[in-house]
Design a protein around this motif. Structure first.
Motif, mmCIF file in Angstrom:
data_model
loop_
_atom_site.group_PDB
_atom_site.id
_atom_site.type_symbol
_atom_site.label_atom_id
_atom_site.label_comp_id
_atom_site.label_asym_id
_atom_site.label_seq_id
_atom_site.Cartn_x
_atom_site.Cartn_y
_atom_site.Cartn_z
ATOM 1 N N SER A 38 0.832 -1.209 0.000
ATOM 2 C CA SER A 38 0.000 0.000 0.000
ATOM 3 C C SER A 38 0.861 1.252 0.000
ATOM 4 O O SER A 38 0.536 2.246 -0.663
ATOM 5 C CB SER A 38 -0.923 -0.004 1.225
ATOM 6 O OG SER A 38 -1.771 -1.132 1.234
ATOM 7 N N PHE A 39 1.959 1.208 0.733
ATOM 8 C CA PHE A 39 2.860 2.355 0.789
ATOM 9 C C PHE A 39 3.414 2.699 -0.592
ATOM 10 O O PHE A 39 3.340 3.854 -1.035
ATOM 11 C CB PHE A 39 4.010 2.081 1.761
ATOM 12 C CG PHE A 39 5.170 3.033 1.627
ATOM 13 C CD1 PHE A 39 5.039 4.374 1.980
ATOM 14 C CD2 PHE A 39 6.387 2.591 1.121
ATOM 15 C CE1 PHE A 39 6.111 5.253 1.837
ATOM 16 C CE2 PHE A 39 7.452 3.461 0.976
ATOM 17 C CZ PHE A 39 7.313 4.799 1.331
ATOM 18 N N PHE A 40 3.948 1.718 -1.294
ATOM 19 C CA PHE A 40 4.532 1.993 -2.610
ATOM 20 C C PHE A 40 3.460 2.401 -3.626
ATOM 21 O O PHE A 40 3.724 3.232 -4.505
ATOM 22 C CB PHE A 40 5.326 0.787 -3.100
ATOM 23 C CG PHE A 40 6.674 0.644 -2.438
ATOM 24 C CD1 PHE A 40 7.601 1.673 -2.486
ATOM 25 C CD2 PHE A 40 7.013 -0.516 -1.762
ATOM 26 C CE1 PHE A 40 8.839 1.559 -1.881
ATOM 27 C CE2 PHE A 40 8.251 -0.642 -1.145
ATOM 28 C CZ PHE A 40 9.166 0.398 -1.204
ATOM 29 N N GLN A 41 2.266 1.851 -3.506
ATOM 30 C CA GLN A 41 1.169 2.293 -4.367
ATOM 31 C C GLN A 41 0.860 3.766 -4.115
ATOM 32 O O GLN A 41 0.636 4.543 -5.050
ATOM 33 C CB GLN A 41 -0.078 1.441 -4.109
ATOM 34 C CG GLN A 41 0.035 0.005 -4.593
ATOM 35 C CD GLN A 41 -1.128 -0.866 -4.126
ATOM 36 O OE1 GLN A 41 -2.144 -0.367 -3.636
ATOM 37 N NE2 GLN A 41 -0.965 -2.183 -4.252
ATOM 38 N N GLY A 42 0.900 4.165 -2.857
ATOM 39 C CA GLY A 42 0.651 5.558 -2.509
ATOM 40 C C GLY A 42 1.734 6.484 -3.020
ATOM 41 O O GLY A 42 1.458 7.619 -3.426
ATOM 42 N N ALA A 68 9.682 9.899 0.310
ATOM 43 C CA ALA A 68 9.810 8.733 1.184
ATOM 44 C C ALA A 68 10.057 7.471 0.378
ATOM 45 O O ALA A 68 10.892 6.623 0.744
ATOM 46 C CB ALA A 68 8.566 8.577 2.048
ATOM 47 N N GLY A 69 9.333 7.306 -0.739
ATOM 48 C CA GLY A 69 9.512 6.113 -1.562
ATOM 49 C C GLY A 69 10.928 5.979 -2.084
ATOM 50 O O GLY A 69 11.510 4.885 -2.093
ATOM 51 N N VAL A 70 11.508 7.100 -2.511
ATOM 52 C CA VAL A 70 12.887 7.089 -3.015
ATOM 53 C C VAL A 70 13.862 6.725 -1.897
ATOM 54 O O VAL A 70 14.737 5.861 -2.063
ATOM 55 C CB VAL A 70 13.258 8.456 -3.619
ATOM 56 C CG1 VAL A 70 14.745 8.523 -3.942
ATOM 57 C CG2 VAL A 70 12.440 8.717 -4.879
ATOM 58 N N ARG A 71 13.715 7.369 -0.749
ATOM 59 C CA ARG A 71 14.660 7.133 0.345
ATOM 60 C C ARG A 71 14.536 5.723 0.923
ATOM 61 O O ARG A 71 15.541 5.113 1.305
ATOM 62 C CB ARG A 71 14.458 8.165 1.454
ATOM 63 C CG ARG A 71 14.925 9.561 1.085
ATOM 64 C CD ARG A 71 15.272 10.362 2.316
ATOM 65 N NE ARG A 71 16.413 9.820 3.031
ATOM 66 C CZ ARG A 71 16.740 10.182 4.276
ATOM 67 N NH1 ARG A 71 15.997 11.059 4.934
ATOM 68 N NH2 ARG A 71 17.795 9.654 4.885
ATOM 69 N N VAL A 72 13.324 5.212 0.990
ATOM 70 C CA VAL A 72 13.139 3.858 1.520
ATOM 71 C C VAL A 72 13.901 2.844 0.677
ATOM 72 O O VAL A 72 14.590 1.958 1.207
ATOM 73 C CB VAL A 72 11.638 3.504 1.588
ATOM 74 C CG1 VAL A 72 11.428 2.001 1.755
ATOM 75 C CG2 VAL A 72 10.986 4.248 2.744
ATOM 76 N N LYS A 73 13.819 2.956 -0.638
ATOM 77 C CA LYS A 73 14.528 2.008 -1.505
ATOM 78 C C LYS A 73 16.039 2.196 -1.407
ATOM 79 O O LYS A 73 16.800 1.210 -1.437
ATOM 80 C CB LYS A 73 14.057 2.169 -2.945
ATOM 81 C CG LYS A 73 12.636 1.669 -3.165
ATOM 82 C CD LYS A 73 12.195 1.798 -4.618
ATOM 83 C CE LYS A 73 10.776 1.282 -4.815
ATOM 84 N NZ LYS A 73 10.317 1.408 -6.219
#
Length: 353
Positions: A38-42, A68-73
């Motif tokens: 759900s997080f990555f979809q968001g 956030a998506g960029v930093r998480v990966k």
């Protein structure tokens, strides 16, 4: 505007021993197997929306979903490069943006996170509980928010990797230095996560002895959020806005509230206050700033909110669809926060329709 509650659909039957069995007539709808999905979809759907915010030097510092998506990966790749994948990541931190990013990065490589109560790091001089937890989970990495946690990190002894959001005055590895360009291995790791994968290990308070670990699977956390989406239909249509202090080492704050934001595309404004006589005014200020759409708290906050009943913008009801307390029925509170007599109640503020 969506309905606040789902229609009542309850089935009852009498068991052979005379007991009454009560069940919901609703079946759990299909849903992602992990809140990480759900997080990555968001991140793709609304990259510019605020995911999380925290107070820094009196002002709000924000982190968008896309950032956030960029930093998480990137953090996930760094953890993978240090051979952390599949092994626990212990978190010594108060609620923070960095805490959230490290949690999601650990999820992405199949590493359970172990969010430890701040009290075990900062209020204990001997760190017995902290060392006992470390002996149980054997962390491959430790995240410590800043130098405030240096003594706790030292008490743990040698760990494969220790990183910090603010490494000033310490020999900890800065998070920025851990980040690396994501490879195809990250996508592969994310694809391997299923409902049976372990998301986190949360520890009990230790009130009946040493803290005990409770395993939380990804499927369990995802199903819990789907249950809430069906019981509270407005969540799916109205991304929740929270101003919340509840600690992430506890399931109320760390699972119920954080995951509600991740699954429903919401925004979590981290409240640096607490419902204590010394810090309640900070919470009131933050809630007035944020004007959350949902407010969660503990019973002790109720009478302290009433001190500010004459300040309309600061009551939880000023902008809420609902307010929830982790409690049995509460005393009536006759203030601007509404009549508090149930665990969850519709609020009566101007944004309630």
């Amino acid at each position: 505007m969506s309905e606040l509650f789902a229609p009542v659909d309850v089935a009852t039957r009498t068991a052979s021993d005379g007991g009454l069995v009560i069940a919901s007539g609703q079946r759990l709808a299909p849903h992602p197997s992990s809140v990480l999905d759900s997080f990555f979809q968001g991140c793709d759907a609304h990259p510019d929306r605020v995911l999380a915010a925290e107070r820094r030097d009196g002002s709000w510092a924000t982190c968008t979903w896309g950032h956030a998506g960029v930093r998480v990966k990137r953090l996930a790749q760094g953890l993978l490069d240090h051979h952390v994948a599949g092994h626990p990541v212990m978190i010594l931190s108060h609620n923070s943006i960095a805490h959230l990013l490290v949690t999601l990065a650990a999820y992405a490589i199949g590493s359970p996170v172990v969010p430890v109560s701040v009290a075990y790091s900062l209020l204990s001089k001997e760190h017995r509980e902290l060392r006992a937890i470390a002996q149980i989970v054997e962390p491959a990495a430790v995240f410590a928010e800043n130098a405030t946690y240096a003594a706790a990190v030292e008490a743990l002894g040698a760990v494969n990797l220790t990183v910090s959001a603010d490494s000033t005055g310490t020999d900890l590895t800065p998070l920025a230095r851990l980040e690396a360009e994501p490879t195809h291995a990250i996508a592969e790791r994310i694809g391997q996560i299923d409902a049976n994968s372990i998301a986190k290990i949360m520890f009990t308070s230790g009130s009946t002895g040493r803290p005990k670990g409770v395993v939380n699977h990804h499927g369990m956390l995802a199903a819990n959020q789907q249950q809430m989406r069906q019981v509270w239909p407005f969540l799916a249509d109205e991304p929740p806005i929270l101003a919340d202090w509840l600690p992430w080492s506890h399931t109320f704050g760390g699972n119920h509230n954080v995951n509600m934001v991740l699954v429903n595309g919401g925004s979590l404004w981290i409240d640096d206050g607490k419902p204590t006589p010394q810090m309640i005014e900070r919470t009131v200020r933050n809630v007035a700033d944020v004007r959350p759409s949902i407010h969660f708290n503990v019973p002790g906050a109720t009478p302290r909110w009433c001190r500010f009943s004459s300040v309309t913008p600061t009551s939880p009801a000023a902008s809420c669809r609902g307010c929830g307390w982790r409690s049995s029925p509460l005393p009536v509170c006759r203030s601007n926060c509404g009549t508090v007599s149930r665990r969850w109640l519709p609020c009566t503020g101007p944004r309630c329709g």
